[in-house]
Design a protein around this motif. Sequence first.
Motif, PDB file in Angstrom:
ATOM      1  N   TYR B 208      34.694   7.311  33.873  1.00 14.91           N
ATOM      2  CA  TYR B 208      34.933   7.460  32.446  1.00 14.91           C
ATOM      3  C   TYR B 208      34.131   8.644  31.940  1.00 14.91           C
ATOM      4  N   ARG B 209      34.662   9.292  30.948  1.00 14.21           N
ATOM      5  CA  ARG B 209      33.923  10.391  30.316  1.00 14.21           C
ATOM      6  C   ARG B 209      34.154  10.310  28.818  1.00 14.21           C
ATOM      7  N   ALA B 210      33.086  10.313  28.075  1.00 10.78           N
ATOM      8  CA  ALA B 210      33.249  10.186  26.630  1.00 10.78           C
ATOM      9  C   ALA B 210      32.000  10.654  25.917  1.00 10.78           C
ATOM     10  N   LYS B 211      32.157  10.886  24.621  1.00  8.37           N
ATOM     11  CA  LYS B 211      30.989  11.174  23.800  1.00  8.37           C
ATOM     12  C   LYS B 211      30.163   9.902  23.672  1.00  8.37           C
ATOM     13  N   VAL B 214      31.044   6.417  21.793  1.00 10.80           N
ATOM     14  CA  VAL B 214      31.912   5.328  22.260  1.00 10.80           C
ATOM     15  C   VAL B 214      31.366   4.705  23.538  1.00 10.80           C
ATOM     16  N   ARG B 217      32.167   1.004  23.985  1.00 10.02           N
ATOM     17  CA  ARG B 217      33.577   0.787  24.305  1.00 10.02           C
ATOM     18  C   ARG B 217      33.836   1.067  25.784  1.00 10.02           C
ATOM     19  N   THR B 221      35.123  -1.694  28.386  1.00  7.43           N
ATOM     20  CA  THR B 221      36.346  -1.476  29.141  1.00  7.43           C
ATOM     21  C   THR B 221      36.115  -1.670  30.629  1.00  7.43           C
ATOM     22  N   GLU B 225      37.405  -4.648  33.238  1.00 10.32           N
ATOM     23  CA  GLU B 225      38.100  -4.269  34.474  1.00 10.32           C
ATOM     24  C   GLU B 225      37.477  -4.992  35.670  1.00 10.32           C
ATOM     25  N   ARG B 228      38.532  -8.566  35.576  1.00 12.70           N
ATOM     26  CA  ARG B 228      39.927  -8.730  35.952  1.00 12.70           C
ATOM     27  C   ARG B 228      40.106  -8.608  37.467  1.00 12.70           C
ATOM     28  N   PRO B 234      41.801 -11.980  32.364  1.00 14.75           N
ATOM     29  CA  PRO B 234      41.428 -10.895  31.464  1.00 14.75           C
ATOM     30  C   PRO B 234      40.048 -11.138  30.860  1.00 14.75           C
ATOM     31  N   MET B 238      36.462  -6.659  24.746  1.00 17.84           N
ATOM     32  CA  MET B 238      37.000  -5.797  23.693  1.00 17.84           C
ATOM     33  C   MET B 238      37.586  -6.614  22.548  1.00 17.84           C
ATOM     34  N   ASN B 306      44.610   0.873   7.999  1.00 18.71           N
ATOM     35  CA  ASN B 306      44.374   1.777   6.881  1.00 18.71           C
ATOM     36  C   ASN B 306      43.433   1.189   5.836  1.00 18.71           C
ATOM     37  N   GLU B 506      42.210  -2.615  20.690  1.00 20.46           N
ATOM     38  CA  GLU B 506      41.945  -1.192  20.890  1.00 20.46           C
ATOM     39  C   GLU B 506      41.209  -0.696  19.666  1.00 20.46           C
ATOM     40  N   LYS B 507      39.913  -0.599  19.791  1.00 22.23           N
ATOM     41  CA  LYS B 507      39.165  -0.261  18.581  1.00 22.23           C
ATOM     42  C   LYS B 507      38.933   1.226  18.496  1.00 22.23           C
TER      43      LYS B 507
END
Lengths: 281, 507
Positions: B208-211, B214, B217, B221, B225, B228, B234, B238, B306, B506-507
């Motif tokens: 995984y690669r992210a700022k 997150v 999250r 995730t 996994e 699972r 499951p 999340m 929204n 999915e946040k």
Amino acid sequence: MAAPATVEQVLAEREGLAGRGPAMASLVAAALLHVALAAFIILLPRLMPPPPPLEYVDVQVVPAQRLGAQRPAAPQPDTPRQQPPHPSKPEEEPPAPTAPVLPVPRPKTPPTPPTPPTPPKAEKPKPAPPDERIDPTTRPKLLPPPRELLAHKLPPPAAPTPPTAAAPGAATGSAAGKAAVGSLTVSLENQDFTYNYYIAQTQSRIEQNWTRSPVGEARARISFRIHSDGSISDLTVAESSGFDTFDLAALRAVQNAAPFPPLPRAYTASHESVSVYWIAR
Amino acid sequence: MDSTPEPSLRPARRPSPLAAVPAAQTALATLAVIIASTVGIALLAAVPPAAAAQTAQAPPAPAAPAPPPAAPPATGTPPPPGVPGAAQQTPPSSFTIETNRGQRPKIKLALPAFHPGDLSGDLAAAGGELEQTVRADLDLSGYFQIQGPEAFRQPPLTGDVERDLPAFHAAGAEVVLLGDTHAEEDKLVFEGRLIDVGSGKAILAKRYRAKSTVTRRMAHTFADEVVRYLTGSPGIAMSSIAFATDRTGDGRKEIFIMDYDGHNQRRITNHRSTSMSPAWSPSGDAIAYTSFLNGYPGIYIADLANGRKRAVITSGSLNITPSFSPDGNQIAFARSLEGNIEIFTCDRNGGNLRRLTNSPAIDTNPAWSPKGNMIAFTSSRAGNPHIYIMDAEGANQRRISFDGTYNDGAAWSPDGDHLAFTSRRDGRFQIAVVDVGTLETRVLTAGPGENESPAFSPDGRKIVFTSRRSGVKQLYMMNAADGGDVRQLTDAGSNDMADWSRQNLEK
């Protein structure tokens, strides 16, 4: 839609305009205020900054060696989960450049037959993880009820697996001590499936669903196939115990235990399914 | 956004004195399983009790001593519905909810410290949080017996899987999870892999690669996994919990949501009124709730995408306690009609109002079953409030709870087999769970503290509930099977009326 209008008014009033209510204002002011409120409410969602984007790249890697020893220049996005789609987001990850994570098969695992090197390119383009997520309520393959399976009792499959002695290299049940209730054996055709944890999990799940029919000494061999998502097929009595109730209960144990965990990702990179026997005794 | 990060998941006081003795609990739970399976045998094969007893001992009890041989034969006949069977002689907290499926032994998972790589500054903190979160998620899942990181510090691991395998093997681990974090530009990269200790083969590897914003999250995730792949079920890392809180002050109550582990608490409503009874839509895109926005209670829906709120039903003098149908198109709620409160349903936009109950008593707190065919509710038609269920059209109303002087706030398990509810026992509010088929009831909490408002996790393995055990109403979670592993989720203000999202979001 009278109700929403009143709600919006009340909402807006309470969200900052309280005290400046139109009570003392003239009709014109009230009308203006309504227009302003409507505009405010309609525009508000657009003016608000979007929630922080879910920006990460999630890569399936078929690993073989030391962690971090071989870092790719860039990952291969397998499931870019970016949400919500933001047209002008400058920070989007560049789409999958070339260098994949190379799975180098360990040279030090002689017992297994030459495992296909499982190039990542050959990886099936899996859909996003949620798709392969197992929903316990929807089994991909509906199995016929056990009694039907019994009716079509098949002769044992060609592979002449030795009944008790597990094939060399094949992992047996979760613990040797559990041999009294049965054991799970990988069939000869999938002898490179040596994942002990998986065999143990599967065995344990079947045991949890196994209600032994009280017929005295009995032993049946149940054969079935586990697919990459953990679902099963080809559930049959490969060797009958001679007691229908015993065979039925054994079939039911497997059927109720399914679906099993997904097959190891590293294994399904080169295999679709694995064929196993469960010996009920 | 009004987010109130707070430390959470600190271990909480266990509600049951019995829970403090895990070994005894396991043994009792196992005993319960065996008793239950014996009953099952008797039902299925109609065998003599003696044979059943013999069979019951055939499946080896997971990690438990041999069961006392006296117990099983006593249960040769199935307990009549609603009447405690032999199994209920033991304290209630010792039961497992899935008697038919039994308790699986935990997977022994080695989890050495992640390899920290070349992280610095923000990313180093993110890397630490990532490791902590993965560890906490896997622990919370209840599927694993986690070993490490201390166990693998001395002697230090080499970082080479092959050479480190003996250490994991010696620790008795079935599976090892290896994590590696490093930086790529301004992003955190995490590689996690699962390895079968027995064969040394890789099971799964993810990158995984992210700022760093997150990080949690990313961890959730990956943890899901892992769950699972190792269990076939499951994960819930999340998922989200909605609740009502007074933390905004002035005696108001607003609807908040938080991650399932108590992190990331954030405001949904800002009505500056009393808003309560949040109910997740099945897809997690909206929350229905009750609000006194107009001076009297009405049903509203907050759209989470929204942030917009709209009224569903505000006519009449009282509309409270909404609950979505599993297709998300309808809402069941309690509505006052001529001074009496009855159960109604309506479309999501407020149309097609239909009345389901018609009794002179109070009918309230509906909960739509996950399969959609039934609605549970509270009624005082028998004098005290009790739990009832009826078909979704209102027919076939029948009572479900019989013990206790006050039963309210039913919540369905995701499989639709059980209802959790608040039950007053010996003058104290406790969380009880009833099997809707057999009416067998177990109480999961004990002692003072007014435990109430339960809701199941999406996988049915946890229950979130309100308790005043710390003096103020706070949210806690516990195992749905036995009431164990209690963890406090909130500590700001007073928090109540939790509802757990029906799935991972999915946040």
